[in-house]
Scaffold this motif. Structure first.
Motif, mmCIF file in Angstrom:
data_model
loop_
_atom_site.group_PDB
_atom_site.id
_atom_site.type_symbol
_atom_site.label_atom_id
_atom_site.label_comp_id
_atom_site.label_asym_id
_atom_site.label_seq_id
_atom_site.Cartn_x
_atom_site.Cartn_y
_atom_site.Cartn_z
ATOM 1 N N ASP A 30 -5.653 10.929 -6.694
ATOM 2 C CA ASP A 30 -4.629 10.137 -7.395
ATOM 3 C C ASP A 30 -3.784 11.081 -8.248
ATOM 4 O OD1 ASP A 30 -3.249 8.018 -8.668
ATOM 5 O OD2 ASP A 30 -4.662 8.134 -10.354
ATOM 6 N N ILE A 39 -0.155 9.518 -4.536
ATOM 7 C CA ILE A 39 -1.365 10.285 -4.221
ATOM 8 C C ILE A 39 -0.953 11.711 -3.880
ATOM 9 C CG2 ILE A 39 -3.202 10.576 -2.480
ATOM 10 C CD1 ILE A 39 -3.298 7.450 -2.416
ATOM 11 N N ASN A 89 -1.454 -0.049 -6.084
ATOM 12 C CA ASN A 89 -2.470 0.432 -7.024
ATOM 13 C C ASN A 89 -3.775 -0.326 -6.817
ATOM 14 O OD1 ASN A 89 -0.695 2.225 -8.119
ATOM 15 N ND2 ASN A 89 -0.203 0.983 -9.913
ATOM 16 N N PRO A 116 -4.837 4.957 -5.664
ATOM 17 C CA PRO A 116 -3.769 5.244 -6.632
ATOM 18 C C PRO A 116 -3.873 4.320 -7.848
ATOM 19 C CG PRO A 116 -2.879 4.031 -4.780
ATOM 20 C CD PRO A 116 -4.335 4.250 -4.483
#
Lengths: 376, 218
Positions: A30, A39, A89, A116
């Motif tokens: 991440d 990423i 996310n 992420p």
């Protein structure tokens, strides 16, 4: 021919090994210090000295695929930030890379899962937090001292002492006072400082029964200016003299505003013009017109590029931080005096850090420079 | 090149001359141009605000897409409605009874503005400047080093000038005097630089009049 063998040698060596056995690694992590949806990928070369034509990057939400192409990079690349709004996310992603080399394709082992995520705190800006906390502490401490009634000295500033003189002049001449609180938003520090001075000026104009005209660029600034002037007239015991129509909105465009104020200056012939707040390219046009109209002019801005014009065309100029100091000096408000004192101590600390940094650097240490570094 | 036949160019040239007439004195033509530009710009800003703020950030997410991509889901829509409600509170200014409600959104604007500006100012105007001012004194023998030393002297004396807790007397006064001289030299350079930029603006207008309108220059 020899060149082809030179390329093929390490390649055959690499291909003869199981995938990734040579040590070819693809790592995915991440991206730190961001709002997520990103990423960072990094990888090593497929083999020692292997020439790579291009890398094809693929992404999937499953380790077994299907993988979709995300980027095609040159053979020299060894890092890529996969940042796009398609990434969600909290969702795990898998990556694989295929290196295109002279004899075919070389596939890296799949990397992942990597999720992420957005970070609440940007670690690269820790020094900003340290400064903010330290300065806030100093300001709060000095405000507390001011509230306890301790005498806090502020040196005289020429432009401030001229405020009463300027208002008196307008009263004697029977002409209005023009006050422009800059052309920026209400949240701008310079505009906030201008409001405090406006309050002081309005109180005096209420006492002397002099007309105060305040044209505005933003509707929000106008609303606050109306509140400030209204309160000042109430404090002076002259609420009846307050005329809301004298504090008005003109337009949100810079030069049409300037054109309108120029016309106003020549028609109304104000005895005194105050230009306090944030100003840009219109500063000289306003100040020059005011000068031609024979007005006494007091200006103050923290916009460095405009101060020279005010210095050249106005009677008094509050330069940069003097504008904020003027606000504190006039109001005698513990909150503002304490803030000013806190800022003074902060300046002393900045001077000390600067001297310390210079001494350390001269003696070959970059510790201070490193401590002050910010990673974006 | 010949005299322009484009009515738009003629109108622009007429309005340019109207504004230039202010150099003589305030007159009817200047007033016409002034009122026109103020009215047009106010209307223009209204349209810009509607098209670039109200529609894309409120109308489309709430009524067309029924989703705010910054915070997806019902929470995002709820926050949008709250924001719209705060915006509407500004209009309570027109009521004598409820005008105090307008202070709520204004307080929020101030709070967010301060929160946004303070860290940014610290980063760009304090820490980065401070870091860039740290020099190696061993290099002052070179021109670059000497220039850096001048910058440091300017920073220290300038900060002394803006120190409000002590009167400008004695040693502090002397250093502050160096600070004000440094500031004035800087202002002089800025003045000259900006004056040149303004002249280029004038050249642009003259170019429009002589080339696009009158066709005198090619």
């Amino acid at each position: 021919m020899l060149r082809s063998w030179l390329y093929l040698g390490p390649l055959l060596f690499a291909l003869s090994l199981p995938r990734g056995a040579y040590g070819q690694t693809l790592t995915a992590a991440d991206t730190p210090n961001d709002h997520g949806k990103s990423i960072t990928l990094s990888w090593t070369n497929p083999g020692p000295g292997t020439h790579v034509d291009q890398f094809n990057l693929f992404r999937s939400i499953s380790s077994i695929g299907p993988f979709e192409s995300t980027a095609v990079l040159k053979g020299e690349a060894h890092e890529y930030v996969d940042a796009c709004e398609d990434l969600t996310n909290g969702t795990p992603y898998y990556y694989k890379i295929i290196a295109r080399i002279e004899s075919g394709d070389f596939e890296y082992p799949v990397a992942g899962p990597v999720v992420p995520e957005g970070q609440w705190f940007h670690t690269g800006k820790t020094v900003v937090l340290v400064f903010a906390v330290a300065f806030s502490f100093l300001v709060l401490l000095m405000i507390q001292r001011a509230r306890e009634g301790r005498e806090l000295y502020v040196r005289p500033i020429a432009g401030i002492d001229a405020v009463d003189e300027a208002i008196g002049r307008a009263t004697e001449m029977g002409r209005p006072i023009l006050f422009i609180p800059g052309i920026s938003e209400a949240s701008e520090v310079a505009t906030i400082a201008a409001f405090t001075i406006l309050g002081r000026v309005a109180q005096r104009t209420a006492e002397y029964q002099t007309r105060l005209v305040v044209p505005n660029v933003y509707a929000t600034v106008m609303i606050i200016a109306q509140e400030v002037v209204k309160s000042a007239y109430l404090n002076a015991g002259r609420p009846d003299a307050y005329d809301e129509k004298d504090i008005f909105y003109v337009t949100s465009e810079q030069f049409p505003f300037t054109a309108a104020v120029n016309g106003l200056m020549l028609r109304e012939k104000p005895a005194t013009n105050f230009y306090l707040g944030k100003f840009y390219a219109e500063s000289l046009i306003l100040a020059e017109t005011g000068f031609q109209a024979g007005s006494m002019q007091i200006a103050g801005t923290d916009e460095l590029t405009q101060i020279p014009f005010f210095v050249a065309a106005c009677d008094y100029t509050l330069m940069g931080e003097e504008l904020y100091a003027a606000s504190a000096y006039l109001s005698k408000d513990p909150l503002q005096l304490g803030t000013l004192k806190g800022q003074d101590i902060a300046k002393l600390i900045i001077v000390l850090v600067l001297l310390l940094g210079i001494i350390a650097t001269t003696f070959g240490s970059d510790i201070v420079t490193k401590l002050l570094s910010i990673r974006l | 090149m010949a005299l322009s036949v484009d009515p738009g160019v003629w109108l622009a040239a007429f309005l340019t001359l109207c504004i230039f007439s202010f150099l003589y004195k305030d007159n009817l033509f200047y007033r016409i141009a002034e009122h026109l530009v103020v009215g047009v710009s106010a209307g223009y800003w209204l349209v810009i605000l509607i098209r670039q703020t109200l529609v894309p950030y409120f109308v489309i997410p709430l009524f067309r897409e029924r989703n705010w991509n910054v915070i997806p889901g019902p929470l995002g829509l709820f926050l949008l409605v709250i924001a719209a409600f705060l915006g509407i509170l500004i209009f309570t200014r027109f009521s004598t009874r409820y005008s105090w409600l307008a202070r709520i959104p204004i307080a929020i604007i101030w709070g967010i503005g301060a929160g946004f500006v303070i860290p940014l100012s610290l980063q760009t105007k304090v820490i980065r400047q401070l870091q860039a001012s740290i020099i190696d004194l061993k290099t002052v023998g070179t021109w670059d080093g000497f220039n850096s030393l001048l910058v440091v002297i300017g920073v220290l004396s300038g900060l002394t000038y803006f120190f409000f807790s002590k009167a400008h007397k004695g040693a502090v006064g002397s250093v502050a005097k160096v600070g004000i001289w440094t500031l004035m030299i800087g202002f002089g350079a800025t003045f000259g630089f900006t004056a040149m930029a303004r002249i280029s603006l004038l050249i642009g207008r003259m170019d429009f009049l002589l080339r696009d309108w009158l066709g005198i220059i090619k």
